[in-house]
Design a protein around this motif. Structure first.
Motif, PDB file in Angstrom:
ATOM      1  N   THR A  14     -21.601   6.920 -43.572  1.00 49.55           N
ATOM      2  CA  THR A  14     -21.045   5.766 -42.864  1.00 49.55           C
ATOM      3  C   THR A  14     -20.678   4.651 -43.841  1.00 49.55           C
ATOM      4  O   THR A  14     -19.712   3.927 -43.637  1.00 49.55           O
ATOM      5  CB  THR A  14     -22.049   5.225 -41.842  1.00 49.55           C
ATOM      6  OG1 THR A  14     -23.288   4.904 -42.521  1.00 49.55           O
ATOM      7  CG2 THR A  14     -22.328   6.258 -40.759  1.00 49.55           C
ATOM      8  N   GLU A  15     -21.472   4.508 -44.893  1.00 44.11           N
ATOM      9  CA  GLU A  15     -21.224   3.510 -45.928  1.00 44.11           C
ATOM     10  C   GLU A  15     -21.618   4.097 -47.275  1.00 44.11           C
ATOM     11  O   GLU A  15     -22.295   5.125 -47.342  1.00 44.11           O
ATOM     12  CB  GLU A  15     -22.032   2.228 -45.658  1.00 44.11           C
ATOM     13  CG  GLU A  15     -21.663   1.518 -44.370  1.00 44.11           C
ATOM     14  CD  GLU A  15     -22.449   0.218 -44.196  1.00 44.11           C
ATOM     15  OE1 GLU A  15     -22.688  -0.460 -45.216  1.00 44.11           O
ATOM     16  OE2 GLU A  15     -22.838  -0.087 -43.054  1.00 44.11           O
ATOM     17  N   ALA A  16     -21.199   3.441 -48.333  1.00 45.25           N
ATOM     18  CA  ALA A  16     -21.547   3.912 -49.668  1.00 45.25           C
ATOM     19  C   ALA A  16     -23.061   3.864 -49.873  1.00 45.25           C
ATOM     20  O   ALA A  16     -23.754   3.006 -49.329  1.00 45.25           O
ATOM     21  CB  ALA A  16     -20.849   3.052 -50.722  1.00 45.25           C
ATOM     22  N   ILE A  17     -23.579   4.818 -50.634  1.00 41.99           N
ATOM     23  CA  ILE A  17     -25.003   4.887 -50.941  1.00 41.99           C
ATOM     24  C   ILE A  17     -25.196   4.772 -52.447  1.00 41.99           C
ATOM     25  O   ILE A  17     -24.544   5.481 -53.226  1.00 41.99           O
ATOM     26  CB  ILE A  17     -25.619   6.210 -50.448  1.00 41.99           C
ATOM     27  CG1 ILE A  17     -25.672   6.244 -48.923  1.00 41.99           C
ATOM     28  CG2 ILE A  17     -27.024   6.395 -51.011  1.00 41.99           C
ATOM     29  CD1 ILE A  17     -26.258   7.531 -48.369  1.00 41.99           C
ATOM     30  N   ASP A  74     -25.263   8.149 -56.112  1.00 43.63           N
ATOM     31  CA  ASP A  74     -24.216   7.135 -55.961  1.00 43.63           C
ATOM     32  C   ASP A  74     -23.001   7.810 -55.336  1.00 43.63           C
ATOM     33  O   ASP A  74     -22.258   8.535 -56.007  1.00 43.63           O
ATOM     34  CB  ASP A  74     -23.858   6.532 -57.327  1.00 43.63           C
ATOM     35  CG  ASP A  74     -22.915   5.331 -57.206  1.00 43.63           C
ATOM     36  OD1 ASP A  74     -22.606   4.935 -56.062  1.00 43.63           O
ATOM     37  OD2 ASP A  74     -22.499   4.794 -58.248  1.00 43.63           O
ATOM     38  N   LEU A  75     -22.817   7.582 -54.033  1.00 42.67           N
ATOM     39  CA  LEU A  75     -21.724   8.221 -53.302  1.00 42.67           C
ATOM     40  C   LEU A  75     -20.947   7.180 -52.506  1.00 42.67           C
ATOM     41  O   LEU A  75     -21.521   6.229 -51.981  1.00 42.67           O
ATOM     42  CB  LEU A  75     -22.267   9.279 -52.335  1.00 42.67           C
ATOM     43  CG  LEU A  75     -22.774  10.596 -52.928  1.00 42.67           C
ATOM     44  CD1 LEU A  75     -23.388  11.463 -51.827  1.00 42.67           C
ATOM     45  CD2 LEU A  75     -21.652  11.345 -53.628  1.00 42.67           C
ATOM     46  N   PRO A  76     -19.626   7.363 -52.387  1.00 44.36           N
ATOM     47  CA  PRO A  76     -18.816   6.414 -51.617  1.00 44.36           C
ATOM     48  C   PRO A  76     -18.905   6.693 -50.122  1.00 44.36           C
ATOM     49  O   PRO A  76     -19.393   7.751 -49.691  1.00 44.36           O
ATOM     50  CB  PRO A  76     -17.406   6.693 -52.132  1.00 44.36           C
ATOM     51  CG  PRO A  76     -17.424   8.150 -52.475  1.00 44.36           C
ATOM     52  CD  PRO A  76     -18.798   8.410 -53.014  1.00 44.36           C
ATOM     53  N   HIS A 135     -34.555   6.071 -49.900  1.00 42.95           N
ATOM     54  CA  HIS A 135     -34.214   4.654 -49.799  1.00 42.95           C
ATOM     55  C   HIS A 135     -32.720   4.425 -49.565  1.00 42.95           C
ATOM     56  O   HIS A 135     -32.301   3.290 -49.321  1.00 42.95           O
ATOM     57  CB  HIS A 135     -34.645   3.919 -51.078  1.00 42.95           C
ATOM     58  CG  HIS A 135     -36.116   4.008 -51.336  1.00 42.95           C
ATOM     59  ND1 HIS A 135     -37.049   3.302 -50.611  1.00 42.95           N
ATOM     60  CD2 HIS A 135     -36.823   4.758 -52.223  1.00 42.95           C
ATOM     61  CE1 HIS A 135     -38.258   3.580 -51.046  1.00 42.95           C
ATOM     62  NE2 HIS A 135     -38.153   4.471 -52.028  1.00 42.95           N
ATOM     63  N   GLY A 136     -31.925   5.486 -49.626  1.00 42.34           N
ATOM     64  CA  GLY A 136     -30.486   5.308 -49.446  1.00 42.34           C
ATOM     65  C   GLY A 136     -29.970   5.658 -48.064  1.00 42.34           C
ATOM     66  O   GLY A 136     -28.812   5.386 -47.757  1.00 42.34           O
ATOM     67  N   VAL A 137     -30.803   6.279 -47.221  1.00 39.01           N
ATOM     68  CA  VAL A 137     -30.326   6.743 -45.916  1.00 39.01           C
ATOM     69  C   VAL A 137     -31.233   6.260 -44.797  1.00 39.01           C
ATOM     70  O   VAL A 137     -32.408   5.940 -45.015  1.00 39.01           O
ATOM     71  CB  VAL A 137     -30.240   8.285 -45.876  1.00 39.01           C
ATOM     72  CG1 VAL A 137     -29.204   8.797 -46.854  1.00 39.01           C
ATOM     73  CG2 VAL A 137     -31.605   8.905 -46.172  1.00 39.01           C
ATOM     74  N   GLN A 185     -26.246   8.087 -41.812  1.00 40.69           N
ATOM     75  CA  GLN A 185     -26.327   6.635 -41.758  1.00 40.69           C
ATOM     76  C   GLN A 185     -26.892   6.100 -43.072  1.00 40.69           C
ATOM     77  O   GLN A 185     -27.998   6.454 -43.465  1.00 40.69           O
ATOM     78  CB  GLN A 185     -27.223   6.205 -40.589  1.00 40.69           C
ATOM     79  CG  GLN A 185     -26.737   6.639 -39.229  1.00 40.69           C
ATOM     80  CD  GLN A 185     -25.444   5.952 -38.844  1.00 40.69           C
ATOM     81  OE1 GLN A 185     -25.285   4.749 -39.058  1.00 40.69           O
ATOM     82  NE2 GLN A 185     -24.519   6.726 -38.260  1.00 40.69           N
ATOM     83  N   ALA A 186     -26.129   5.247 -43.724  1.00 41.12           N
ATOM     84  CA  ALA A 186     -26.602   4.651 -44.974  1.00 41.12           C
ATOM     85  C   ALA A 186     -27.633   3.574 -44.673  1.00 41.12           C
ATOM     86  O   ALA A 186     -27.556   2.882 -43.650  1.00 41.12           O
ATOM     87  CB  ALA A 186     -25.435   4.074 -45.752  1.00 41.12           C
ATOM     88  N   PHE A 187     -28.617   3.425 -45.553  1.00 31.90           N
ATOM     89  CA  PHE A 187     -29.644   2.403 -45.377  1.00 31.90           C
ATOM     90  C   PHE A 187     -29.082   1.059 -45.832  1.00 31.90           C
ATOM     91  O   PHE A 187     -28.597   0.906 -46.957  1.00 31.90           O
ATOM     92  CB  PHE A 187     -30.884   2.750 -46.215  1.00 31.90           C
ATOM     93  CG  PHE A 187     -31.965   1.699 -46.155  1.00 31.90           C
ATOM     94  CD1 PHE A 187     -32.484   1.297 -44.942  1.00 31.90           C
ATOM     95  CD2 PHE A 187     -32.457   1.127 -47.322  1.00 31.90           C
ATOM     96  CE1 PHE A 187     -33.483   0.326 -44.882  1.00 31.90           C
ATOM     97  CE2 PHE A 187     -33.461   0.178 -47.284  1.00 31.90           C
ATOM     98  CZ  PHE A 187     -33.972  -0.233 -46.059  1.00 31.90           C
ATOM     99  N   THR A 188     -29.109   0.093 -44.951  1.00 34.98           N
ATOM    100  CA  THR A 188     -28.538  -1.234 -45.247  1.00 34.98           C
ATOM    101  C   THR A 188     -29.582  -2.324 -45.229  1.00 34.98           C
ATOM    102  O   THR A 188     -29.254  -3.507 -45.292  1.00 34.98           O
ATOM    103  CB  THR A 188     -27.428  -1.566 -44.244  1.00 34.98           C
ATOM    104  OG1 THR A 188     -27.957  -1.546 -42.911  1.00 34.98           O
ATOM    105  CG2 THR A 188     -26.284  -0.573 -44.349  1.00 34.98           C
ATOM    106  N   GLY A 189     -30.863  -1.964 -45.092  1.00 35.87           N
ATOM    107  CA  GLY A 189     -31.918  -2.962 -44.954  1.00 35.87           C
ATOM    108  C   GLY A 189     -32.357  -3.487 -46.233  1.00 35.87           C
ATOM    109  O   GLY A 189     -32.115  -3.853 -47.192  1.00 35.87           O
TER     110      GLY A 189
END
Length: 422
Positions: free
Chosen positions: A218-221, A229-231, A250-252, A418-422
């Motif tokens: 959904t978003e870059a990680i 490191d993925l777009p 920690h990225g998802v 879902q990328a982790f955005t927190g």
């Protein structure tokens, strides 16, 4: 292979004998060569050499593969071995396989960090129904609190007493793969005659052999701890990148350990779509590549370490309806105050799910909202006088029962991680 080798030596002996017989120079008139005949002869000879060489190479590769698999096989403490391996063809019944991923395999060194003992951090149970129309892949969280049976380490002879409530990933240190299988059998109520043990290096090699798997974000990680490191959007991952995606916590999702199970399900669902869609099952070079990677990077239980068995299982899976291939997380809760930061089973829901798996009854996830399946009646079909009178009304097959509370997806679900955005 032995037949190919036999004829190869015999052919070589015949050639040498012919050279000995014709080694004396004889005077006489030579036949005039014909350009077209000579060219065709060379083509025919080249094709013959190619066919014989291909057969020999295939035979040697198959022998090496079988030998490697057998040498790496693991005895599940007296697990029953079939009297005879099934002939090549679709596996005749249902089966259960447990795939175990270890986080600290001694053979891979400290590339992924050091721990005092190996833990079974990935536990994936695969069940295929007897009629091969549905399958369930159950991911068991590494921190799931379970009862542990008595186990014996086959290498050291050390005995471990039973425990009532400890994380499932401690089973590996108590007796290796056999102990993990025994623990999961008691947890699920299923017999598991087939199992495989993979390290991080094995995951890298297998993902390379497949040729890459598309995953959507959904978003870059950017997760430095997992070296990921993925777009945003779709990327084809393989090798160390695939491993980093599967390991990233920690990225998802919410940044917790259970989010990794979602990543694994996304990866496995895409993998199944990929191999089913690109003809992997009928592509000999790909199959040999996968077989070689599996033989050298996955240790299989003895009943599974058989070429015919593995091919038969693959054939049973190759045509399965992706909507009937369900990936699900073992139902549990992280809200139990007695076990902080651990997962405690939701026993009622788990019992219902495994009762259906044991009975080969398909089930659906709440998010799917499945529709009944219509089977039209063929008006030209022969009439059975003892059967009810046929009509043009479609036969409505009951939709699989929805089990509320389960987390997962089907293999045809192409939603993004879902990328982790927190």
């Amino acid at each position: 292979m032995l037949t190919s080798v036999f004829w190869g030596k015999r052919g070589l002996a015949m050639i040498r004998r012919r050279e000995q017989l014709t080694g004396i120079a004889r005077h006489g008139r030579l036949r005039r060569s014909h350009p077209v005949r000579t060219a065709l002869g060379l083509v025919a000879a080249s094709l013959a050499v190619l066919l014989v060489s291909t057969a020999a190479v295939a035979g040697i590769a198959l022998w090496q593969f079988s030998s490697t698999v057998s040498a790496n096989s693991i005895d599940l403490n007296g697990a029953d071995v079939p009297d005879a391996a099934p002939s090549i063809g679709s596996y005749e019944s249902g089966f259960n396989i447990l795939i175990v991923g270890v986080d600290n395999d001694a053979e891979q060194g400290g590339a992924y960090g050091d721990r005092d003992s190996a833990l079974n951090d990935v536990n994936i149970l695969v069940h295929v129904s007897a009629d091969h129309t549905n399958a369930v892949v159950v991911s068991i969280p590494r921190d799931l609190i379970v009862a542990h049976p008595t186990c014996t380490n086959a290498d050291t002879g050390e005995e471990f007493s039973s425990m009532s409530a400890r994380p499932v990933n401690e089973a590996m240190s108590r007796g290796g793969l056999p102990c993990v299988v025994h623990t999961i059998e008691e947890l699920t109520g299923l017999e598991i005659p087939f199992a495989g043990l993979a390290s991080f290096d094995g995951v890298v090699r297998m993902s390379d052999a497949v040729g890459g798997v598309p995953i959507c974000l959904t978003e870059a990680i950017n997760d430095p701890l997992a070296d990921l490191d993925l777009p945003a959007g779709t990327s084809v991952v393989s090798g160390s990148t695939a491993l980093a995606f599967l390991r990233s916590r920690h990225g998802v999702g919410d940044g917790g350990d259970l989010s990794r199970i979602s990543s694994q399900q996304i990866y496995l669902a895409s993998l199944m779509r990929t191999v089913q869609g690109d003809g992997t099952f009928t592509n000999l070079p790909k199959l040999f590549s996968l077989a070689s990677a599996a033989a050298t990077n996955i240790k299989l239980s003895k009943p599974l370490a058989n070429t015919d068995t593995m091919v038969s299982m693959a054939l049973a899976l190759k045509d399965i309806d992706l909507t009937r291939l369900v990936f699900v997380q073992y139902p549990g809760t992280t809200d139990d105050p007695d076990f902080p930061n651990k997962v405690v089973p939701l026993q009622g829901l788990a019992d219902t799910m495994f009762a259906k798996i044991l009975a080969d009854e398909p089930f659906a996830l709440a998010a799917e909202d499945p529709e009944p399946t219509e089977t039209p009646v063929d008006p030209e079909a022969p009439i059975d006088p003892e059967a009810p009178v046929a009509t043009d009304t479609p036969v409505i097959e009951a939709a699989p029962e929805v089990l509320d509370g389960l987390t997962g997806r089907t293999a045809n679900d192409e939603s993004c991680a879902q990328a982790f955005t927190g």
